[in-house]
Design a protein around this motif. Structure first.
Motif, short mmCIF file in Angstrom:
data_model
loop_
_atom_site.label_atom_id
_atom_site.label_comp_id
_atom_site.label_asym_id
_atom_site.label_seq_id
_atom_site.Cartn_x
_atom_site.Cartn_y
_atom_site.Cartn_z
N LEU A 53 -7.47 7.59 -12.82
CA LEU A 53 -6.55 7.82 -14.03
C LEU A 53 -5.50 6.65 -14.42
O LEU A 53 -5.61 5.72 -13.53
CB LEU A 53 -5.43 8.92 -13.50
CG LEU A 53 -5.98 10.26 -13.34
CD1 LEU A 53 -4.71 11.19 -13.00
CD2 LEU A 53 -6.15 10.82 -14.72
N GLY A 54 -5.24 6.49 -15.46
CA GLY A 54 -4.57 5.25 -15.99
C GLY A 54 -3.09 5.28 -15.50
O GLY A 54 -2.52 6.29 -15.11
N ALA A 55 -2.87 4.10 -15.13
CA ALA A 55 -1.59 3.79 -14.32
C ALA A 55 -0.59 3.79 -15.61
O ALA A 55 -0.67 3.30 -16.58
CB ALA A 55 -1.63 2.56 -13.71
N TYR A 56 0.81 4.22 -15.32
CA TYR A 56 1.65 3.95 -15.99
C TYR A 56 2.75 3.03 -15.71
O TYR A 56 3.57 3.29 -14.96
CB TYR A 56 2.54 5.28 -16.32
CG TYR A 56 3.45 5.84 -17.52
CD1 TYR A 56 3.01 5.98 -18.61
CD2 TYR A 56 4.68 5.31 -17.17
CE1 TYR A 56 3.81 6.46 -19.80
CE2 TYR A 56 5.48 5.46 -18.61
CZ TYR A 56 5.01 6.00 -19.68
OH TYR A 56 5.66 6.25 -20.82
N LEU A 114 3.64 3.37 -5.77
CA LEU A 114 2.67 3.30 -6.39
C LEU A 114 2.90 3.61 -7.84
O LEU A 114 3.69 4.32 -8.22
CB LEU A 114 1.69 4.47 -5.75
CG LEU A 114 0.12 4.44 -6.51
CD1 LEU A 114 -1.00 3.23 -6.25
CD2 LEU A 114 -0.48 5.57 -6.22
N ALA A 115 2.35 2.94 -8.61
CA ALA A 115 2.94 3.33 -10.18
C ALA A 115 2.59 4.73 -10.61
O ALA A 115 1.48 5.39 -10.03
CB ALA A 115 2.05 2.33 -11.00
N PRO A 116 3.27 5.42 -11.32
CA PRO A 116 2.92 6.66 -11.94
C PRO A 116 1.77 6.73 -12.54
O PRO A 116 1.02 5.67 -13.14
CB PRO A 116 4.04 7.08 -12.83
CG PRO A 116 5.19 6.09 -12.53
CD PRO A 116 4.48 4.58 -11.98
N VAL A 117 0.92 7.95 -12.77
CA VAL A 117 -0.60 8.09 -13.49
C VAL A 117 0.01 8.48 -14.76
O VAL A 117 1.04 9.28 -14.96
CB VAL A 117 -1.43 8.83 -12.60
CG1 VAL A 117 -1.84 8.38 -11.62
CG2 VAL A 117 -0.80 10.29 -12.55
N ALA A 158 -4.07 7.88 -2.64
CA ALA A 158 -4.11 7.15 -3.95
C ALA A 158 -3.79 5.92 -3.67
O ALA A 158 -3.14 5.55 -2.97
CB ALA A 158 -3.20 8.09 -4.96
N GLN A 159 -4.61 5.04 -4.46
CA GLN A 159 -4.16 3.75 -4.42
C GLN A 159 -4.79 2.90 -5.69
O GLN A 159 -5.47 3.49 -6.51
CB GLN A 159 -4.78 2.81 -3.32
CG GLN A 159 -6.28 2.70 -3.25
CD GLN A 159 -6.86 3.85 -2.43
OE1 GLN A 159 -6.03 4.33 -1.61
NE2 GLN A 159 -8.36 3.96 -2.39
N ARG A 160 -4.20 1.76 -6.05
CA ARG A 160 -4.57 0.93 -7.57
C ARG A 160 -5.75 0.66 -7.37
O ARG A 160 -6.51 0.28 -6.29
CB ARG A 160 -3.65 -0.33 -7.16
CG ARG A 160 -3.87 -1.12 -8.28
CD ARG A 160 -3.12 -0.55 -9.86
NE ARG A 160 -1.66 -0.67 -9.81
CZ ARG A 160 -1.31 -0.60 -10.94
NH1 ARG A 160 -1.97 -0.44 -12.22
NH2 ARG A 160 0.22 -0.71 -11.17
N ILE A 163 3.53 10.34 -14.06
CA ILE A 163 3.53 11.58 -13.17
C ILE A 163 3.45 10.64 -11.76
O ILE A 163 2.60 9.97 -11.50
CB ILE A 163 2.47 12.39 -13.01
CG1 ILE A 163 2.33 13.21 -14.22
CG2 ILE A 163 2.52 13.29 -11.99
CD1 ILE A 163 1.03 13.94 -14.41
N ARG A 164 4.58 10.91 -10.86
CA ARG A 164 4.59 10.37 -9.55
C ARG A 164 3.81 11.11 -8.61
O ARG A 164 3.86 12.33 -8.36
CB ARG A 164 6.04 10.18 -8.94
CG ARG A 164 6.83 9.44 -9.83
CD ARG A 164 7.98 8.61 -8.95
NE ARG A 164 8.27 7.42 -9.63
CZ ARG A 164 7.91 6.33 -9.54
NH1 ARG A 164 7.04 6.16 -8.93
NH2 ARG A 164 8.45 5.40 -10.22
#
Ligand code: ADP
Length: 464
Positions: free
Chosen positions: A459-462, A347-350, A382-384, A315-316
């Protein structure tokens, strides 16, 4: 109480099993000991019998008879080579003793009817023991003088003995003497006993270890049972609280809806339009409250019962958050609350369930709008997350904050803090918690009165 009873019962069961095993081990070891001793005894007696029989057949009875007649007195023979017949028989006996590795000397033994005594005859010993009296001889020697036999194990000052004998006959068939073969039994008994003690020791160690394992298992089962019982009690308590809360929250709006509707019916002709509309409006607000409560309860029970399965997808966050935030913008500007999004496009999707994540943002943002005052702001960012390499998401406001004492239970059902003047069901954060638990992610809250509140979760990054 139930667990204590179970624990006592289990401990008794373990104790009983241990005692039973010890008694069983003891019995089996004792049986084993006696059967081993018996087998050894039978085997050795058979061997001694064979030795004495063979030897007696090899000894010339007439020669022995002549030797006895020639030397009637005690100690008449003091050297093995004093008489050629003595030497011949002596050598035969020595050979038999050596061949069969006997650990004791063998003797011929003659019975004197007049004195009712046995005397030593030819021996395999270095020194003759001619015509010395055999005191306390076993009765069986006399009883079976003519036929030979075995002597049951007997003890003297030198230990326990096994013995067998066989008659030596002359050419007329008369018994001149018997030849007796002995073997010491003591060393075998000692060996068998030490084997018994070794076996017993091993058995007790094994039984002890098994008992320890059993006790540990029983304990852990009892602890698990206690935990389960506690969970059951908690569940039961929660169920009672839930019913009490739900009925209270349903009864209040229902009561005033009923009150207004009854008034409307009774006074419909006398009420002016403004009051008429106000009563209808209040009833409508009440039904909305009821609907919200029922919807949220339904949502919560669906998630908590496990019937709502996760449908994880990339999810973006930027897109999802602006989709959630946009419908709130009108209300926010009316209340003069700033709604900000701080999420970078790259930012990477979650990895999450989009419908449930949507619900989390809805609840947190609507709470922010509900509790913030004019001039406050709400920021979704949201950030890494460097520590976990996941995505750290937060919904932060500059609103009234939550009192310290209310924080620990703020995610519980029907927990309403001290914001009771605002309408709410007390289920919004419980739903957030259930959804985040379902995603197995870490989450938390930081809040300070009069400064604001921050809800966060990772949340986990995708990563593609
Ligand atoms: P409610 O329907 O009462 O909003 P929630 O479970 O969403 O139920 O929230 C529980 C309680 O937490 C609220 O009643 C309120 O006291 C407190 N709370 C939640 N969000 C905020 C916030 N952003 N600022 C201050 N208090 C809040």
């Amino acid at each position: 109480m139930k667990t204590i009873v179970n624990d006592k019962f289990s401990s008794r069961l373990v104790l009983f099993t241990v005692i039973f095993s010890v008694v069983l081990a003891l019995t089996l070891t004792v049986i084993n000991y006696f059967s081993q001793v018996n087998i050894y005894e039978q085997k050795e007696l058979a061997k001694l019998q064979a030795i004495s029989t063979t030897l007696s057949l090899n000894i010339n009875g007439d020669e022995l008879e002549g030797l006895i007649k020639r030397n009637p007195k005690k100690d008449a023979i003091t050297r093995n080579d004093a008489d050629s017949s003595y030497l011949l028989i002596h050598e035969l006996i020595v050979k038999a003793a050596e061949t069969n590795s006997l650990n004791t000397n063998m003797y011929t033994m003659m019975y004197d009817e007049h004195t009712d005594q046995f005397c030593f005859g030819v021996t395999s010993a270095e020194k003759p023991y001619w015509k010395h009296v055999y005191a306390d001889y076993p009765q069986v020697l006399e009883d079976r003088y003519e036929f030979g036999g075995t002597v049951p194990p007997y003890s003297d000052e030198n230990g326990v003995w096994l013995s067998a004998f066989y008659p030596i006959k002359n050419s007329k068939g008369q018994t001149i003497s018997i030849i007796q073969a002995d073997e010491q039994f003591t060393s075998f008994i000692m060996q068998a006993r030490s084997a018994v003690f070794r076996n017993l020791l091993i058995s007790f160690v094994v039984i002890g270890l098994i008992a320890l394992v059993m006790i540990a298992t029983v304990r852990s089962i009892a602890i698990k049972q206690e935990k389960l019982d506690q969970q059951m009690r908690n569940l039961e308590q929660m169920r009672k609280e839930l019913i009490a809360n739900v009925s209270h929250d349903l009864r209040t709006p229902l009561a005033y809806i009923q009150g207004y509707l009854e008034t409307l019916l009774m006074k419909k002709d006398s009420l002016d339009e403004e009051r008429f509309t106000k009563y209808l409006q209040t009833s409508l607000t009440g039904t909305e409250r009821l609907k919200n409560l029922v919807d949220e309860l339904f949502e919560l029970s669906r998630i908590e019962s496990g019937s709502r399965k996760l449908d994880l997808e990339p999810i973006r966050l930027g897109e999802l958050v602006s989709d959630v935030v946009n419908p709130f913008r009108l209300e926010a500007s009316e209340k003069n609350i700033e709604l900000l999004i701080d999420i970078s496009n790259d930012l990477a999707p979650v990895r999450a369930d989009i419908a449930l994540l949507d619900r989390v943002f809805q609840n947190l943002i609507s709470n922010g709008l509900k509790y913030c005052e004019s001039g406050d702001s709400i920021t979704v960012s949201a950030q890494r997350d460097k520590a976990t390499n996941g995505i750290y998401i937060s919904v932060q406001d500059t609103g009234p904050g939550i009192a310290k004492e209310n924080l620990p239970a703020i995610f519980d059902r029907f927990q309403r803090g001290d914001q009771l003047h605002k309408q709410g069901t007390g289920l919004g954060l419980a739903i957030v918690k259930s959804i985040l638990d379902l995603h197995e992610c870490s989450y938390g809250i930081e809040s300070e009165e009069k400064k604001g509140t921050k809800f966060y979760f990772v949340l986990g990054a995708y990563d593609i």
